[in-house]
Design a protein around this motif. Structure first.
Motif, PDB file in Angstrom:
ATOM      1  N   LEU A  84      -2.404 -11.129  -5.206  1.00 59.76           N
ATOM      2  CA  LEU A  84      -2.399 -11.138  -3.672  1.00 59.76           C
ATOM      3  C   LEU A  84      -2.416  -9.773  -3.090  1.00 59.76           C
ATOM      4  O   LEU A  84      -2.639  -9.639  -1.767  1.00 59.76           O
ATOM      5  CB  LEU A  84      -1.261 -12.153  -2.882  1.00 59.76           C
ATOM      6  CG  LEU A  84      -1.741 -13.601  -3.611  1.00 59.76           C
ATOM      7  CD1 LEU A  84      -0.282 -14.411  -2.743  1.00 59.76           C
ATOM      8  CD2 LEU A  84      -3.114 -13.973  -2.911  1.00 59.76           C
ATOM      9  N   ASN A  85      -1.681  -8.775  -4.021  1.00 57.00           N
ATOM     10  CA  ASN A  85      -1.606  -7.407  -3.450  1.00 57.00           C
ATOM     11  C   ASN A  85      -2.847  -6.594  -3.322  1.00 57.00           C
ATOM     12  O   ASN A  85      -3.174  -5.934  -2.169  1.00 57.00           O
ATOM     13  CB  ASN A  85      -0.659  -6.623  -4.333  1.00 57.00           C
ATOM     14  CG  ASN A  85       0.863  -6.868  -4.228  1.00 57.00           C
ATOM     15  OD1 ASN A  85       1.170  -7.758  -3.456  1.00 57.00           O
ATOM     16  ND2 ASN A  85       1.602  -6.658  -5.279  1.00 57.00           N
ATOM     17  N   LYS A  86      -4.124  -7.228  -3.927  1.00 58.34           N
ATOM     18  CA  LYS A  86      -5.311  -6.695  -3.529  1.00 58.34           C
ATOM     19  C   LYS A  86      -6.083  -7.665  -2.675  1.00 58.34           C
ATOM     20  O   LYS A  86      -7.247  -6.942  -2.404  1.00 58.34           O
ATOM     21  CB  LYS A  86      -5.979  -6.839  -5.058  1.00 58.34           C
ATOM     22  CG  LYS A  86      -5.397  -5.742  -6.043  1.00 58.34           C
ATOM     23  CD  LYS A  86      -6.099  -5.974  -7.591  1.00 58.34           C
ATOM     24  CE  LYS A  86      -7.372  -5.484  -7.596  1.00 58.34           C
ATOM     25  NZ  LYS A  86      -8.099  -5.334  -8.642  1.00 58.34           N
TER      26      LYS A  86
ATOM     27  N   GLN B 265       0.772  -1.150   0.073  1.00 61.19           N
ATOM     28  CA  GLN B 265       0.079   0.004  -0.133  1.00 61.19           C
ATOM     29  C   GLN B 265       0.932   1.032  -0.065  1.00 61.19           C
ATOM     30  O   GLN B 265       0.605   2.092  -0.759  1.00 61.19           O
ATOM     31  CB  GLN B 265      -0.929  -0.126   1.261  1.00 61.19           C
ATOM     32  CG  GLN B 265      -2.076   0.923   1.259  1.00 61.19           C
ATOM     33  CD  GLN B 265      -3.107   0.510   2.058  1.00 61.19           C
ATOM     34  OE1 GLN B 265      -2.935   0.161   3.205  1.00 61.19           O
ATOM     35  NE2 GLN B 265      -4.341   0.898   1.923  1.00 61.19           N
ATOM     36  N   GLU B 266       1.874   1.108   0.933  1.00 61.34           N
ATOM     37  CA  GLU B 266       2.735   2.501   0.913  1.00 61.34           C
ATOM     38  C   GLU B 266       3.669   2.589  -0.541  1.00 61.34           C
ATOM     39  O   GLU B 266       3.771   3.906  -1.019  1.00 61.34           O
ATOM     40  CB  GLU B 266       3.819   2.414   2.000  1.00 61.34           C
ATOM     41  CG  GLU B 266       3.217   2.203   3.359  1.00 61.34           C
ATOM     42  CD  GLU B 266       4.388   1.655   4.489  1.00 61.34           C
ATOM     43  OE1 GLU B 266       5.476   1.638   4.009  1.00 61.34           O
ATOM     44  OE2 GLU B 266       4.100   1.590   5.705  1.00 61.34           O
ATOM     45  N   LEU B 267       3.944   1.422  -1.228  1.00 65.05           N
ATOM     46  CA  LEU B 267       4.485   1.854  -2.318  1.00 65.05           C
ATOM     47  C   LEU B 267       3.571   1.713  -3.665  1.00 65.05           C
ATOM     48  O   LEU B 267       4.085   1.785  -4.955  1.00 65.05           O
ATOM     49  CB  LEU B 267       5.458   0.505  -2.695  1.00 65.05           C
ATOM     50  CG  LEU B 267       6.674   0.461  -1.785  1.00 65.05           C
ATOM     51  CD1 LEU B 267       7.462  -0.565  -1.871  1.00 65.05           C
ATOM     52  CD2 LEU B 267       7.589   1.804  -1.534  1.00 65.05           C
ATOM     53  N   ASP B 268       2.378   1.838  -3.317  1.00 61.34           N
ATOM     54  CA  ASP B 268       1.094   1.903  -4.291  1.00 61.34           C
ATOM     55  C   ASP B 268       1.289   0.956  -5.311  1.00 61.34           C
ATOM     56  O   ASP B 268       1.340   1.081  -6.559  1.00 61.34           O
ATOM     57  CB  ASP B 268       1.499   3.476  -5.224  1.00 61.34           C
ATOM     58  CG  ASP B 268       0.132   3.605  -5.897  1.00 61.34           C
ATOM     59  OD1 ASP B 268      -1.053   3.147  -5.486  1.00 61.34           O
ATOM     60  OD2 ASP B 268       0.266   4.452  -6.714  1.00 61.34           O
ATOM     61  N   LEU B 269       1.505  -0.283  -4.826  1.00 60.80           N
ATOM     62  CA  LEU B 269       1.538  -1.743  -5.601  1.00 60.80           C
ATOM     63  C   LEU B 269       0.289  -2.516  -5.576  1.00 60.80           C
ATOM     64  O   LEU B 269       0.283  -3.647  -5.961  1.00 60.80           O
ATOM     65  CB  LEU B 269       2.806  -2.497  -5.328  1.00 60.80           C
ATOM     66  CG  LEU B 269       4.090  -1.781  -5.290  1.00 60.80           C
ATOM     67  CD1 LEU B 269       5.383  -2.640  -4.927  1.00 60.80           C
ATOM     68  CD2 LEU B 269       4.493  -1.483  -6.781  1.00 60.80           C
TER      69      LEU B 269
END
Length: 584
Positions: free
Chosen positions: A548-550, A457-461
């Motif tokens: 998986l990032n979502k 989230q911090e790296l907008d990924l």
């Protein structure tokens, strides 16, 4: 004078009989030709290297397929994350369901030795088929072109899954028999050999994990860097070596005779007790039917003492007036011995302990599925060297390799001083410790995922299906805790289901312990399906999307941690109520 000489001759005869008993095994074991066996020439640790070598090579072959199977399904057969995880857990579940087939054949007809031999051949055939499916271009789908990945054809799927499920059938004849066959090399009636048998189970599991370590490091690297054909071919070669190792030890083995179908005997008890449901149970259990001599009516089994539980089944051993007059006790569907009744009682008593192993097995299943998928979304490079995510399971193996000798050589002697037990802890205490550690394992996995998602989230990924720059070695604690849990729970299960089972049902009871692993995999698949269904409603990505990032894989791990905690509490209650088996 004559009386004194007679007394002396009786004393000498008794001494000779005692010496003979010390020379031969007292558990009914025989050699390959069916003769009584001398202790000094057979069994014990001299026979075990061949069995342990066989298990090490066979497990190397199995884990050479299982460890990285989810990667093959996603990258080579182009399946999605959920579909691949479900296929892996379903196959692994089947691998631990088929032992019921091998166990019944071993206990009833073939014996453990020949069951292992026959099913090993099926196993090798499956390994060869799988190797061909990964090597022959016509048997595998084309490589991806950019984001376009052609799916596997029905024929390609058919060949691949045919080989995969031949392996599942082959392992069904090996898994329930090999640990019991190894334990058969130690005489239950000899106190010294009984202690060694407890140590055998530790080193048996150690051998499993040596094979698994080679697979999760060397074999996984070969698969991802030198090709899947070679990566499946090497495990096939080791399976052939496993068969050779097993046959080499034949002259040294001790064999237990098969005692007839355990399922038939259990059905006989139920039918006989129903038929005699109107008869009054005697207050004195000694009048229930049992063979008059020291040997049991069941081949390869010792007599069991009567227990006061489940008295409704005791009716199967009531001698009716008609049977008492005729003296005919040959119809086992009408009258059973106390030992035969106690066999069924033991299995029923084991059931609550057995059931609590299912949730633990569901936790263990994550190592080859969601732990790997979690690892693929983390930083896997050290300089120019890439670490295959499936290789992290080697830390589970390293944990086992570390804990087995520590447990056997350090923890057991210390615990023995406090508990007075031969093996330090009872099997039930050992399993309980492992269940507690499994809660810590899933909690550690959830915490790692929380950190990974925060970084994404911090790296907008979040919307990018790319790995997060979080080192994959953050996964090491969860793998290490899982290895510690295995040493306590899985090895404790091996001991428990061998020691507490009736003599003529040991393969079946080993298969039942393996069935918890099967049901655990099916439970994992079921939970995955249910979670996916409910979390993807309303166009939501769900907890476990392909990106998986979502998702929220951490929620899934917390769910398993909560289930594990509840399972442990149920286990404590069941363990306190359990009554140990007693031989007559």
């Amino acid at each position: 004078m004559g009386s004194t000489e007679n007394d002396l001759s009786l004393a000498e005869e008794a001494l000779l009989q005692d010496e003979e008993r010390k020379q031969y095994t007292g558990d009914g074991s025989v050699d390959f030709k069916g003769r009584r066996v001398l202790k000094q020439n057979t069994g014990n640790w001299k026979a075990c290297p061949f069995i342990l070598g066989n298990e090490c090579c066979e497990r190397l072959a199995y884990y050479g397929i299982a460890t990285n199977l989810v990667t093959y399904l996603t990258q080579k057969l182009h399946q999605g994350n959920v579909s691949a995880a479900r296929n892996v857990t379903t196959w692994q579940g089947t691998c631990y369901l088929t032992p019921l087939i091998g166990a019944v054949l071993a206990d009833a007809y073939w014996g453990r030795y020949w069951t292992i031999a026959v099913f090993s051949m099926i196993y090798v055939l499956g390994m060869g088929t799988l190797t061909l499916s990964a090597s022959v271009p016509a048997l595998k789908p084309a490589e991806c072109l950019g984001t376009s990945c052609p799916p596997a054809t029905p024929a390609q799927y058919a060949v691949f899954f045919f080989g995969l499920y031949l392996i599942a059938l082959g392992t069904g004849g090996i898994k329930p028999c090999v640990s019991s066959f190894g334990a058969d090399q130690f005489d239950d009636t000899d106190a010294n050999e009984r202690i060694k048998k407890g140590s055998f189970f530790n080193w048996f599991y150690f051998s499993i994990n040596i094979g698994a370590f080679v697979s999760s490091t060397f074999i996984v690297w070969i698969q991802e860097n030198a090709g899947w054909g070679l990566g499946f071919g090497i495990p096939a070669l080791f399976m052939a070596l496993a068969i050779g190792s097993f046959f080499l030890g034949t002259p040294l083995y001790r064999f237990q005779k098969p005692g007839g179908s355990p399922i038939t005997r259990m059905c006989q008890v139920v039918v006989a007790s129903v038929r005699k449901r109107n008869l009054v149970l005697p207050e004195d259990s000694s009048v229930l039917y049992e063979t008059p001599d020291n040997s049991s009516a069941i081949e390869g089994s010792r007599k069991l003492e009567h227990s006061d539980e489940l008295k409704c089944l005791d009716r199967a051993a009531i001698v009716s007036d008609a049977e008492g007059k005729t003296g005919d006790y040959s119809n086992k569907w009408r009258i059973c011995t106390v030992t035969q009744v106690e066999e069924l009682k033991i299995l029923i008593r084991m059931f609550p302990i057995w059931a609590t192993g299912i949730v633990f097995a569901a936790v263990y299943a994550q190592m080859s599925t969601l732990f790997v998928e979690q690892g693929t979304m983390m930083k896997t490079n050290i300089g120019s060297f890439r670490i295959p995510p499936a290789s992290l399971s080697s830390f589970d193996v390293i944990s086992v390799i570390f804990w087995v000798p520590v447990y056997d050589r350090v923890i057991v002697p210390i615990a023995r001083k406090f508990t007075g037990k031969e093996r330090g802890f009872s099997e039930l205490q050992r399993m309980g410790i492992g269940l507690f550690v499994s809660v810590l394992c899933m909690s550690a996995a959830a915490i790692v995922e929380i950190v990974r998602l925060q970084l994404a989230q911090e790296l907008d990924l979040v919307d990018e299906p790319v790995a997060v720059p979080l080192n994959i070695f953050w996964q090491v604690p969860q793998y290490f805790l899982l290895g510690a849990a295995e040493v306590f729970t899985f090895v404790g299960q091996l001991e428990f289901f061998y020691d507490q089972s009736p003599d003529a049902m040991r393969s079946l009871c080993s298969a039942l312990s393996l069935l918890t692993t099967s049901l655990g995999n099916y439970l994992s698949s079921f939970i995955l399906t249910v979670v996916t269904y409910f979390t993807t409603r309303g166009a939501n990505p769900g907890w476990i999307p392909d990106n998986l990032n979502k998702g929220h894989l951490d929620y899934f791990f917390w769910l398993l941690a909560a289930l594990s905690l509840l399972n442990m509490l149920v286990y404590v209650v069941a363990a306190k109520r359990y009554k140990q088996k007693r031989s007559a």
